[in-house]
Design a protein around this motif. Structure first.
Motif, PDB file in Angstrom:
ATOM      1  N   LYS A  53       2.411   1.693  -3.480  1.00  0.00           N
ATOM      2  CA  LYS A  53       1.442   2.190  -4.462  1.00  0.00           C
ATOM      3  C   LYS A  53       1.154   3.675  -4.242  1.00  0.00           C
ATOM      4  O   LYS A  53       1.091   4.452  -5.198  1.00  0.00           O
ATOM      5  CB  LYS A  53       0.149   1.374  -4.356  1.00  0.00           C
ATOM      6  CG  LYS A  53      -0.893   1.721  -5.368  1.00  0.00           C
ATOM      7  CD  LYS A  53      -2.105   0.821  -5.217  1.00  0.00           C
ATOM      8  CE  LYS A  53      -3.192   1.197  -6.213  1.00  0.00           C
ATOM      9  NZ  LYS A  53      -4.392   0.385  -6.014  1.00  0.00           N
ATOM     10  N   THR A  54       0.991   4.082  -2.985  1.00  0.00           N
ATOM     11  CA  THR A  54       0.711   5.477  -2.670  1.00  0.00           C
ATOM     12  C   THR A  54       1.877   6.379  -3.074  1.00  0.00           C
ATOM     13  O   THR A  54       1.670   7.442  -3.662  1.00  0.00           O
ATOM     14  CB  THR A  54       0.422   5.633  -1.161  1.00  0.00           C
ATOM     15  OG1 THR A  54      -0.649   4.765  -0.810  1.00  0.00           O
ATOM     16  CG2 THR A  54       0.071   7.056  -0.804  1.00  0.00           C
ATOM     17  N   GLU A  55       3.088   5.941  -2.771  1.00  0.00           N
ATOM     18  CA  GLU A  55       4.265   6.738  -3.127  1.00  0.00           C
ATOM     19  C   GLU A  55       4.423   6.864  -4.641  1.00  0.00           C
ATOM     20  O   GLU A  55       4.802   7.913  -5.148  1.00  0.00           O
ATOM     21  CB  GLU A  55       5.524   6.136  -2.515  1.00  0.00           C
ATOM     22  CG  GLU A  55       5.684   6.428  -1.047  1.00  0.00           C
ATOM     23  CD  GLU A  55       5.856   7.915  -0.758  1.00  0.00           C
ATOM     24  OE1 GLU A  55       6.639   8.587  -1.444  1.00  0.00           O
ATOM     25  OE2 GLU A  55       5.165   8.394   0.165  1.00  0.00           O
ATOM     26  N   LYS A  56       4.130   5.803  -5.356  1.00  0.00           N
ATOM     27  CA  LYS A  56       4.205   5.857  -6.819  1.00  0.00           C
ATOM     28  C   LYS A  56       3.194   6.863  -7.351  1.00  0.00           C
ATOM     29  O   LYS A  56       3.497   7.643  -8.259  1.00  0.00           O
ATOM     30  CB  LYS A  56       3.964   4.480  -7.428  1.00  0.00           C
ATOM     31  CG  LYS A  56       4.090   4.478  -8.938  1.00  0.00           C
ATOM     32  CD  LYS A  56       3.815   3.116  -9.520  1.00  0.00           C
ATOM     33  CE  LYS A  56       3.858   3.203 -11.045  1.00  0.00           C
ATOM     34  NZ  LYS A  56       3.329   2.021 -11.659  1.00  0.00           N
ATOM     35  N   MET A  57       1.984   6.866  -6.790  1.00  0.00           N
ATOM     36  CA  MET A  57       0.970   7.834  -7.222  1.00  0.00           C
ATOM     37  C   MET A  57       1.398   9.267  -6.904  1.00  0.00           C
ATOM     38  O   MET A  57       1.180  10.172  -7.715  1.00  0.00           O
ATOM     39  CB  MET A  57      -0.376   7.515  -6.563  1.00  0.00           C
ATOM     40  CG  MET A  57      -1.033   6.279  -7.131  1.00  0.00           C
ATOM     41  SD  MET A  57      -2.547   5.726  -6.283  1.00  0.00           S
ATOM     42  CE  MET A  57      -3.372   7.220  -5.871  1.00  0.00           C
ATOM     43  N   HIS A  58       2.052   9.489  -5.766  1.00  0.00           N
ATOM     44  CA  HIS A  58       2.528  10.826  -5.404  1.00  0.00           C
ATOM     45  C   HIS A  58       3.569  11.305  -6.414  1.00  0.00           C
ATOM     46  O   HIS A  58       3.557  12.478  -6.800  1.00  0.00           O
ATOM     47  CB  HIS A  58       3.122  10.820  -4.006  1.00  0.00           C
ATOM     48  CG  HIS A  58       2.110  10.727  -2.917  1.00  0.00           C
ATOM     49  ND1 HIS A  58       2.367  11.088  -1.619  1.00  0.00           N
ATOM     50  CD2 HIS A  58       0.818  10.304  -2.915  1.00  0.00           C
ATOM     51  CE1 HIS A  58       1.305  10.896  -0.877  1.00  0.00           C
ATOM     52  NE2 HIS A  58       0.348  10.411  -1.650  1.00  0.00           N
ATOM     53  N   ARG A  80       0.829  -1.209   0.000  1.00  0.00           N
ATOM     54  CA  ARG A  80       0.000   0.000   0.000  1.00  0.00           C
ATOM     55  C   ARG A  80       0.863   1.257   0.000  1.00  0.00           C
ATOM     56  O   ARG A  80       0.601   2.208  -0.746  1.00  0.00           O
ATOM     57  CB  ARG A  80      -0.935   0.004   1.211  1.00  0.00           C
ATOM     58  CG  ARG A  80      -1.960   1.126   1.155  1.00  0.00           C
ATOM     59  CD  ARG A  80      -2.690   1.248   2.448  1.00  0.00           C
ATOM     60  NE  ARG A  80      -1.672   1.570   3.452  1.00  0.00           N
ATOM     61  CZ  ARG A  80      -1.827   1.422   4.754  1.00  0.00           C
ATOM     62  NH1 ARG A  80      -2.935   0.952   5.235  1.00  0.00           N
ATOM     63  NH2 ARG A  80      -0.882   1.732   5.592  1.00  0.00           N
ATOM     64  N   ILE A  81       1.902   1.280   0.816  1.00  0.00           N
ATOM     65  CA  ILE A  81       2.808   2.433   0.843  1.00  0.00           C
ATOM     66  C   ILE A  81       3.485   2.600  -0.510  1.00  0.00           C
ATOM     67  O   ILE A  81       3.609   3.710  -1.024  1.00  0.00           O
ATOM     68  CB  ILE A  81       3.860   2.281   1.965  1.00  0.00           C
ATOM     69  CG1 ILE A  81       3.214   2.501   3.319  1.00  0.00           C
ATOM     70  CG2 ILE A  81       4.993   3.267   1.775  1.00  0.00           C
ATOM     71  CD1 ILE A  81       4.158   2.366   4.470  1.00  0.00           C
TER      72      ILE A  81
END
Length: 173
Positions: A159-164, A156-157
């Motif tokens: 994926k979130t960092e990639k989106m950021h 989850r982290i």
């Protein structure tokens, strides 16, 4: 204190059989990889992320097809670093219950050996095999559960960092 700790571990592994040692080693390696990923996210990732975004912002051309390919390559590099050993962690999580099942089978073989030798279902003589059948199963499930929570958190982290990073490096049209 340490002597008592190691004696308790030795007694536990003797009760659970040899498969328990393999499960313990697997869980140890899995948690080393999980801790490495957590350290990467909290310490080193911010620097690499900022460096990548700064490289993108320093570019003159941000709207051509060529710029889009460079942007995708930069995001892919960050994603590869983010994911790192996460697939290995997920594989180790899946392996824990399988090794627990192997411990169950080997323990039950011991129970059947005792029954064949003694010729009866004497509970006292079968107790060792039953413990060798149940303890590795429990250890495999505990290792898998703890690893599932940690690997889900890491994914989850990531994926979130990639989106950021994708948002920070948005294309200009």
């Amino acid at each position: 204190m340490f002597v008592e700790f190691f004696e308790a571990i030795r007694d536990f592994t003797e009760t659970g059989g040899q498969v328990l040692l393999v499960i313990g080693l697997l869980i140890f390696v899995m948690w080393l990889l999980i801790l490495e990923r957590a350290l990467y996210f909290f310490i080193w990732h911010k620097h690499f992320k900022n460096e990548t975004i700064a490289k993108w912002n320093a570019r003159q051309d941000k709207s051509s097809w060529f710029a889009e390919q460079i942007r995708q390559a930069m995001i892919s590099r960050v994603s590869l670093r983010l994911n790192g050993p996460v697939p290995i962690i997920q594989a180790l999580v899946a392996l824990c219950p399988l090794l627990g099942l192997m411990g169950t089978v080997t323990g039950m073989i011991e129970v059947f050996d005792v029954m064949a030798i003694s010729g009866s279902g004497n509970a006292r003589s079968m107790a060792s095999g039953v413990s060798k059948a149940t303890i590795p199963t429990m250890a495999g499930m505990v290792g898998a559960l703890s690893g599932v929570f940690a690997s889900t958190w890491l994914a989850r982290i990531s994926k979130t960092e990639k989106m950021h990073i994708e948002d920070a490096m948005a294309m200009e049209h």
